[in-house]
Design an enzyme around this catalytic site. Structure first.
Site, short mmCIF file in Angstrom:
data_model
loop_
_atom_site.label_atom_id
_atom_site.label_comp_id
_atom_site.label_asym_id
_atom_site.label_seq_id
_atom_site.Cartn_x
_atom_site.Cartn_y
_atom_site.Cartn_z
N HIS A 129 1.36 4.24 7.73
CA HIS A 129 0.35 4.43 6.69
C HIS A 129 0.22 5.92 6.41
CE1 HIS A 129 -3.13 3.48 4.28
NE2 HIS A 129 -3.73 4.51 4.82
N LEU A 183 -0.27 -9.34 6.02
CA LEU A 183 0.22 -10.45 6.83
C LEU A 183 -0.97 -11.35 7.20
CD1 LEU A 183 2.66 -8.67 9.34
CD2 LEU A 183 3.05 -9.39 6.98
N ASN A 235 3.45 -0.71 11.61
CA ASN A 235 3.26 -0.32 10.21
C ASN A 235 3.12 1.19 10.14
OD1 ASN A 235 2.72 -0.64 7.38
ND2 ASN A 235 0.54 -0.33 7.81
N ASN A 276 11.39 4.95 4.17
CA ASN A 276 11.17 4.82 5.62
C ASN A 276 12.25 3.94 6.25
OD1 ASN A 276 8.65 6.19 6.78
ND2 ASN A 276 7.96 5.41 4.79
N GLY A 283 11.81 2.24 -0.12
CA GLY A 283 12.60 2.07 1.11
C GLY A 283 12.98 3.35 1.81
N MET A 321 4.16 -4.38 0.77
CA MET A 321 2.88 -4.43 0.07
C MET A 321 2.24 -5.82 0.11
SD MET A 321 2.74 -1.32 -0.62
CE MET A 321 1.32 -1.17 -1.69
C1 GRF Z 1 4.89 5.01 2.53
O1 GRF Z 1 4.06 6.03 2.06
C2 GRF Z 1 4.24 4.28 3.65
O2 GRF Z 1 3.43 5.09 4.44
C3 GRF Z 1 3.40 3.25 2.94
O3 GRF Z 1 4.19 2.86 1.85
C4 GRF Z 1 5.08 3.91 1.50
C5 GRF Z 1 6.47 3.34 1.54
O4 GRF Z 1 7.43 4.26 1.12
N1 GRF Z 1 3.04 2.17 3.82
P1 GRF Z 1 8.96 3.92 1.29
O5 GRF Z 1 9.20 2.62 0.55
O6 GRF Z 1 9.25 3.79 2.76
O7 GRF Z 1 9.69 5.07 0.66
#
Ligand code: GRF
Length: 200
Positions: free
Chosen positions: A109, A93, A107, A14, A12, A90
């Protein structure tokens, strides 16, 4: 006021970066209306609760994809979500899910798409030996890691890097990139021409 819906499955960071940007006024006229995790043990969910946010678990394990997607979409509608931010969610969709929110799902990535889509993007980039990698915030369409690109940040791969140091530097840029992308999308001063998102 725009309502954000955050979908996550894990750490989490992000989500926290987005929440901090909102609290600091860096993303104006928006709030997190709901945080949804498909896993009860996602650390991001606990952080959401500690911050007093509306945090829901909609378990995906053992539930048919369509049924799970319907439950998530219904929670997003109930919370009047305008923009969905996938933040380490993860789950793929379903096309049906994507069609419920056209142009309203983002999203992030951890690579410069279209290089290294899918799982373990840092490991893929590191093993390939690229000298520059980074992160991408993009609109979600029906294909994996594929929709129009909103923001990219590049990160050099250093000779001294391993997968972990590289991932950590990419993550710092992810946190900056996601806020930038949300601002652009909420401001609405852009158009998508084919695959190209161009600012107006
Ligand atoms: C990040 O590296 C994001 O780019 C990918 O999953 C990871 C999530 O990290 N889609 P967090 O849960 O936001 O720390």
């Amino acid at each position: 006021m725009k309502n954000l819906g955050i979908l996550l499955s894990g750490r989490g960071s992000n989500f926290v970066a987005i929440a901090d940007s909102l609290a600091a006024g860096c993303i104006p006229n928006a709030r997190i209306a709901v945080v949804i995790s498909n896993r009860a043990d996602a650390p991001g969910l606990e952080i959401a609760r500690q911050r007093g946010l509306n945090a829901l678990v909609i378990p995906s394990k053992g539930t048919p994809r369509e049924e799970h997607d319907r439950a998530v979409v219904s929670a997003l509608h109930q919370n009047k979500v305008d923009l969905i931010c996938l933040a380490g969610y993860m789950r793929l969709l379903s096309p049906w899910f994507v069609q419920q929110f056209p142009g309203k799902i983002l999203n992030i990535h951890p690579s410069l798409l279209p290089a290294f889509p899918g799982l373990e993007a840092h490991e893929q980039a590191f093993a390939y030996g690229v000298k520059v990698t980074g992160c991408t915030v993009h609109f979600v369409d029906e294909e994996l890691d594929h929709g129009a690109i909103i923001v990219q940040k590049s990160v050099p791969v250093l000779d001294s890097d391993d997968e972990h140091t590289l991932a950590a530097r990419i993550l710092e840029q992810e946190h900056i990139a996601y806020t930038e992308a949300i601002k652009i999308v909420l401001e609405g001063k852009f158009e998508v021409l084919g695959r190209r998102m161009v600012r107006k």
